[in-house]
Design a protein around this motif. Structure first.
Motif, PDB file in Angstrom:
ATOM      1  N   ALA A 173      -3.673   1.211  -7.620  1.00  0.00           N
ATOM      2  CA  ALA A 173      -2.535   1.120  -7.361  1.00  0.00           C
ATOM      3  C   ALA A 173      -2.048   0.535  -6.019  1.00  0.00           C
ATOM      4  CB  ALA A 173      -1.584   2.459  -7.760  1.00  0.00           C
ATOM      5  N   LEU A 174      -2.368   1.383  -4.934  1.00  0.00           N
ATOM      6  CA  LEU A 174      -2.247   0.713  -3.518  1.00  0.00           C
ATOM      7  C   LEU A 174      -2.582  -0.744  -3.173  1.00  0.00           C
ATOM      8  CD1 LEU A 174      -3.431   3.832  -1.386  1.00  0.00           C
ATOM      9  CD2 LEU A 174      -0.961   3.024  -1.404  1.00  0.00           C
ATOM     10  N   MET A 195       6.575  -4.993  -0.885  1.00  0.00           N
ATOM     11  CA  MET A 195       7.211  -6.005   0.079  1.00  0.00           C
ATOM     12  C   MET A 195       8.376  -6.945  -0.557  1.00  0.00           C
ATOM     13  SD  MET A 195       5.926  -4.984   2.769  1.00  0.00           S
ATOM     14  CE  MET A 195       6.795  -6.109   3.931  1.00  0.00           C
ATOM     15  N   LYS A 196       7.918  -7.064  -1.434  1.00  0.00           N
ATOM     16  CA  LYS A 196       8.927  -7.941  -2.275  1.00  0.00           C
ATOM     17  C   LYS A 196      10.092  -7.431  -2.752  1.00  0.00           C
ATOM     18  CE  LYS A 196       6.079 -10.920  -4.861  1.00  0.00           C
ATOM     19  NZ  LYS A 196       5.057 -10.484  -6.131  1.00  0.00           N
ATOM     20  N   TRP A 204       6.349   6.148   2.065  1.00  0.00           N
ATOM     21  CA  TRP A 204       5.801   7.434   3.070  1.00  0.00           C
ATOM     22  C   TRP A 204       4.914   8.186   2.382  1.00  0.00           C
ATOM     23  CZ3 TRP A 204      11.251   9.577   5.118  1.00  0.00           C
ATOM     24  CH2 TRP A 204      11.634   8.653   6.114  1.00  0.00           C
ATOM     25  N   VAL A 205       4.060   9.087   3.076  1.00  0.00           N
ATOM     26  CA  VAL A 205       3.184   9.975   2.563  1.00  0.00           C
ATOM     27  C   VAL A 205       3.395  11.496   3.195  1.00  0.00           C
ATOM     28  CG1 VAL A 205       0.824  10.766   2.071  1.00  0.00           C
ATOM     29  CG2 VAL A 205       1.496   8.197   2.021  1.00  0.00           C
ATOM     30  N   SER A 206       3.463  12.424   2.124  1.00  0.00           N
ATOM     31  CA  SER A 206       3.278  13.845   2.614  1.00  0.00           C
ATOM     32  C   SER A 206       2.290  14.339   2.265  1.00  0.00           C
ATOM     33  CB  SER A 206       4.512  14.492   1.828  1.00  0.00           C
ATOM     34  OG  SER A 206       5.671  14.052   2.599  1.00  0.00           O
ATOM     35  N   ALA A 236      -0.656   0.436   3.929  1.00  0.00           N
ATOM     36  CA  ALA A 236       0.679   0.203   3.052  1.00  0.00           C
ATOM     37  C   ALA A 236       1.871   0.798   3.755  1.00  0.00           C
ATOM     38  CB  ALA A 236       0.349   1.105   1.557  1.00  0.00           C
ATOM     39  N   VAL A 237       1.742   1.750   4.308  1.00  0.00           N
ATOM     40  CA  VAL A 237       2.704   2.585   4.994  1.00  0.00           C
ATOM     41  C   VAL A 237       3.004   1.936   6.192  1.00  0.00           C
ATOM     42  CG1 VAL A 237       3.224   4.689   6.584  1.00  0.00           C
ATOM     43  CG2 VAL A 237       2.190   4.964   4.406  1.00  0.00           C
TER      44      VAL A 237
END
Ligand code: IPE
Ligand code: IPE
Ligand code: MG
Length: 229
Positions: free
Chosen positions: A81-82, A90-91, A97-99, A116-117
């Motif tokens: 998925a990433l 981006m588009k 964000w990640v927790s 990605a972040v």
């Protein structure tokens, strides 16, 4: 009675992938795959509605107790998925964000997440906060340890809030859990102090824009008092 406007932050406990697969005599991983498609639909719907923040509970600190094959399948799905959606993000001006804790996550997964972040950090549309290897007790404990490291003698509510995984994330006004389970399962214990809860029997892979709208309609009917009158 004042009706609630759209929440700024919706948090979702995406539950029921396994049961969705079982009903179809499919392996559990097929349920997780279908769940990933529900994520896409839900993010699209949230974007269309103009919701600024959405947190998705993807993997809990307790989910490590599942069979190795299922964990590996989930991590592979996340990696895919990433790879697949970072460009889409981006588009579409989506910020990731990640927790969660970095402990036990593979270097490959960590690398993809970090990339990605970083890449999406300046985007100004929907913020998708992925709760990955997330546990609320661990989050609060980590916050207290950060404060201890600063040699604080006394800590305030604000100090703890400022040391959570994503300090700039507002508390969720609405928490949705699918699949008929009605519990938090170690999700956002601190941030949910005044959240509204919405439970639905719909299994996560069946969730869509219409189901999200039902939750928002229900939220709009709630009266939030915050201890006042
Ligand atoms: C939610 O679905 C996804 C994760 C916890 C990773 P489940 O895998 O918990 O599905 P059920 O609860 O077994 O149906
Ligand atoms: C909560 O679901 C965690 C996620 C949705 C990622 P679980 O299926 O792990 O929760 P329990 O075990 O039913 O409480
Ligand atoms: Mg479950």
């Amino acid at each position: 009675m004042q009706s609630n406007v759209l929440p700024k932050h919706i948090a979702i406990i995406m539950d029921g992938n396994g049961r969705w697969a079982k009903k179809r005599h499919l392996p559990r991983l097929a349920g997780h795959n279908a769940g990933a498609q529900a994520v896409q639909r839900t993010l699209q719907a949230a974007q269309t509605l103009g919701i600024p923040f959405i947190t998705l509970y993807a993997f809990s600190t307790e989910n490590w107790s599942r069979p190795k094959e299922e964990i590996e399948g989930l991590m592979a799905l996340l990696s895919q998925a990433l790879d697949k959606y970072t460009n889409t993000a981006m588009k579409e001006n989506i910020r990731l964000w990640v927790s969660g804790s970095r402990d036990k996550l593979s270097p490959t997964v960590l690398e993809k997440i970090d990339k990605a972040v970083k890449l999406t950090s300046k985007n100004t549309g929907l913020t998708v906060n992925l709760a990955l290897n997330y546990g609320a007790r661990q989050e609060i404990t980590a916050a207290v340890n950060k404060l201890l490291a600063q040699n604080k003698k006394e800590i305030t509510v604000e100090d703890i809030s400022a040391c959570l995984y994503q300090p700039a994330l507002p508390d969720p006004e609405l928490i949705i859990r699918t699949s008929g389970e009605e519990r938090l399962s170690n999700f956002l214990l601190w941030q949910s102090a005044y959240s509204e809860f919405y439970f639905t029997p719909v299994l996560w892979p069946d969730f869509n824009a219409e189901e999200l709208q039902k939750a928002l309609d229900e939220y709009a009917r709630r009266t939030r008092r915050f201890g006042g009158l």
